[in-house]
Every structure is written in C-alpha cells, then in structure tokens.
Design a protein around this motif. Structure first.
Motif, short mmCIF file in Angstrom:
data_model
loop_
_atom_site.label_atom_id
_atom_site.label_comp_id
_atom_site.label_asym_id
_atom_site.label_seq_id
_atom_site.Cartn_x
_atom_site.Cartn_y
_atom_site.Cartn_z
N ASP A 34 3.25 -47.25 14.18
CA ASP A 34 3.58 -47.75 12.85
C ASP A 34 2.44 -48.58 12.29
O ASP A 34 1.88 -49.43 12.99
N GLU A 42 5.39 -42.63 7.97
CA GLU A 42 6.35 -43.70 8.24
C GLU A 42 7.20 -43.25 9.43
O GLU A 42 7.80 -42.18 9.41
N PRO A 43 7.28 -44.05 10.50
CA PRO A 43 7.85 -43.54 11.74
C PRO A 43 9.34 -43.23 11.71
O PRO A 43 9.77 -42.23 12.30
N LEU A 44 10.17 -44.04 11.07
CA LEU A 44 11.60 -43.75 11.07
C LEU A 44 11.90 -42.47 10.30
O LEU A 44 12.74 -41.65 10.71
N THR A 61 9.85 -45.37 18.46
CA THR A 61 8.80 -46.06 17.70
C THR A 61 8.01 -46.91 18.68
O THR A 61 8.57 -47.59 19.53
N LEU A 64 7.36 -50.20 16.07
CA LEU A 64 7.72 -50.44 14.68
C LEU A 64 7.45 -51.90 14.36
O LEU A 64 7.86 -52.79 15.11
N ARG A 69 9.72 -55.28 7.45
CA ARG A 69 10.85 -54.55 6.90
C ARG A 69 12.03 -55.47 6.57
O ARG A 69 12.24 -56.48 7.23
N LEU A 91 14.03 -47.85 20.04
CA LEU A 91 13.38 -48.65 19.01
C LEU A 91 12.38 -49.60 19.67
O LEU A 91 12.75 -50.66 20.18
N LEU A 93 9.63 -52.27 19.23
CA LEU A 93 9.37 -53.23 18.16
C LEU A 93 8.19 -54.15 18.52
O LEU A 93 7.98 -54.47 19.69
#
Length: 281
Positions: A34, A42-44, A61, A64, A69, A91, A93
């Motif tokens: 990301d 955009e990864p999502l 991700t 991310l 966001r 996910l 992060l």
C-alpha cells in the motif's frame, strides 16, 4: 511452511493472471503493498477483485497504511471483503513512513502511531457488532471471522512490535533471516507479557525474482524506484533472491526461526515467475 506470493504493482491489469496461477498452485496467500502517492493499485479494491477470481488463497495487505484512512469506512470495507471472500482476508497494517502519503491524506506523520492504536480500538468494537459510538449504531456487515479478519502488524520499533500483542493476531516481518530472529523473539516476549494465549502468527517476507536476466533486471529496477525515498535502495535491491537455491535457503532459515509463512515478494511483472517459484517449493 506456507508460502505466499507478494504481487507486483507495476501493472494492475496483469494481477488476475498472477492470482489465478497462484490459486492453482501451492501458494497460500496473495499479498499487496500500500502507498498513496505512488503508481500502485489500491490494495483493498485490487484484492477484492482477486478474491472474486480465486477460490482458495488468502488475500493479504502488507501493509495497509491504516492511519491514512477513515476508520469507520475501513472497518466496513475490511468486513465486507472478509465476508465476501469466505474469511480469506488477512489485514496487514502499518503506519507508513512517507511524508507525501500523509500530506495527501491530511494526516500528520507525528500522530500516525497514536492514530493506529485509536483505530484498532474502533475496528475491534465494530467487528464485534457493537455500536460505533455514542448516538451511532453498529456498522455491518459482520465479518466472516468472529471478531474481524486476522490482523498482522508490520514494523521494526518496539512500539510496533508491542502492538502485535495489544491488538493483533501476528507479525509481518520484512526482514532477512539474519536479523528477523530478534524481532520474532521480541514479539513473542510481548505476547507473553500481555497474557495472550497460544503464539502470534509469524509471517516473513523476502524479495524475489526468478527467471531470465531481463526478468531480474526488471525486478531490480522497479524495486529500486519504489525504495529510492529511503536512501538505501541499492542495499535493499542487493538483497533480492534470484536463484532457486537462495529462495530455498531463506525458506529453510525462516522455518528454523519458527515462522509460519514466508511471502515471496515480486517486483518484476513476468507472471511466469509464479510457475517458476512453484517449482522451487
């Protein structure tokens, strides 16, 4: 040892081919990085498309940049992707380190760590089906996995490693085996300090390119461009694994360190690398 593929970012249109090949092969996960101010998908959004084109592999991700966001929207997007993929979302992060990304998002760099901790409290609450806050009800849909998708944290500093134990399910380590072991030990130590059951899931990441010299050269050039901002691009590119033996040795080293999965991150665009990497395993 589970082995995943980190997808290249140079041409989003090719990623369906990469994903279908990986899903048909021995790979466990598809990962996507990301950035905001960069020419990457955009990864999502991208992983939602790839989840729909596959049936087995996890979509992850890595990482991310959550502080960039809106938290409520992120909770809804992640829960939706997790639910629609049958619980295949992981996910990963992190906080990010690029000033331009934060400027574009209107989020000061200096608050990113604190903001991520605040976001995690909200995400966990929303995914548990509780109200978002005072005078604001729950945000659905419910994720496929009770309590939300699996959350991994990336990072190197103690505060980031401690975050794994406070909020996460595991650690995403973008570090060579030669110094990843110390990070793993620190994460496991925090896990015990917080009284967490079991063990954190440990996912390692190495950069790889496998194929003719033009494929390797393409990967080197693209990785160098991505990491130019660090001032250490040459050193990072030099660590890319480019032979079957190097890749097998890295997987074996991470196995010895107790990692649960290794992500082979690719920067070169040739999708035939998926098949070549499968032959290495």
């Amino acid at each position: 040892m589970n082995v995943g593929i980190g997808l290249p970012i140079g041409d989003p249109a090719t990623l369906l081919d990469w994903a279908r090949r990986a899903d048909a092969g021995p790979f466990s996960t598809l990962g996507l990085l990301d950035r905001l101010v960069f020419d990457n998908p955009e990864p999502l959004v991208a992983l939602a498309v790839l989840a729909g084109a596959t049936s087995r592999v996890r979509v992850q991700t890595e990482v991310l940049l959550a502080p960039l966001r809106d938290t409520a929207l992120l909770a809804k997007q992640a829960a939706t992707l997790d639910r629609m993929s049958g619980g295949r979302l992981v996910l990963g992060l992190g906080v990010g380190g690029r000033e331009d990304d934060h400027r574009a998002a209107g989020v000061p760099v200096g608050v990113r760590g604190r903001r991520l901790d605040e976001q995690m409290a909200v995400l966990r609450r929303v995914w548990a089906g509780e109200p978002y806050g005072d005078e604001v009800g729950p945000i659905g849909p419910a994720p496929a996995r009770a309590g939300g998708p699996e959350v991994l944290f990336g990072g190197f500093k103690p505060v980031a490693l401690e975050r794994v134990a406070r909020w996460g399910d595991g650690f995403l380590a973008a570090a060579a085996p030669s110094w990843a072991g110390g990070l793993f030990d620190t994460v496991r130590g925090f896990w015990k300090e917080y009284g967490r059951d079991g063990e954190p899931r440990i996912v390692a990441q190495v950069n790889a390119a496998l194929g003719p010299q033009d494929v390797v050269d393409d990967a080197h050039a693209r990785m160098h461009a991505y990491y130019t901002f660090t001032g250490m691009a040459d050193r990072m590119v030099a660590g890319m694994l480019t032979t079957p033996g190097e890749i097998r040795d890295a997987i074996a080293a991470f196995t010895d360190l107790g990692a649960d999965e290794v992500m082979l991150y690719c920067y070169g665009l040739d999708p035939n690398q998926v098949d070549r990497l499968a032959d290495v395993l």
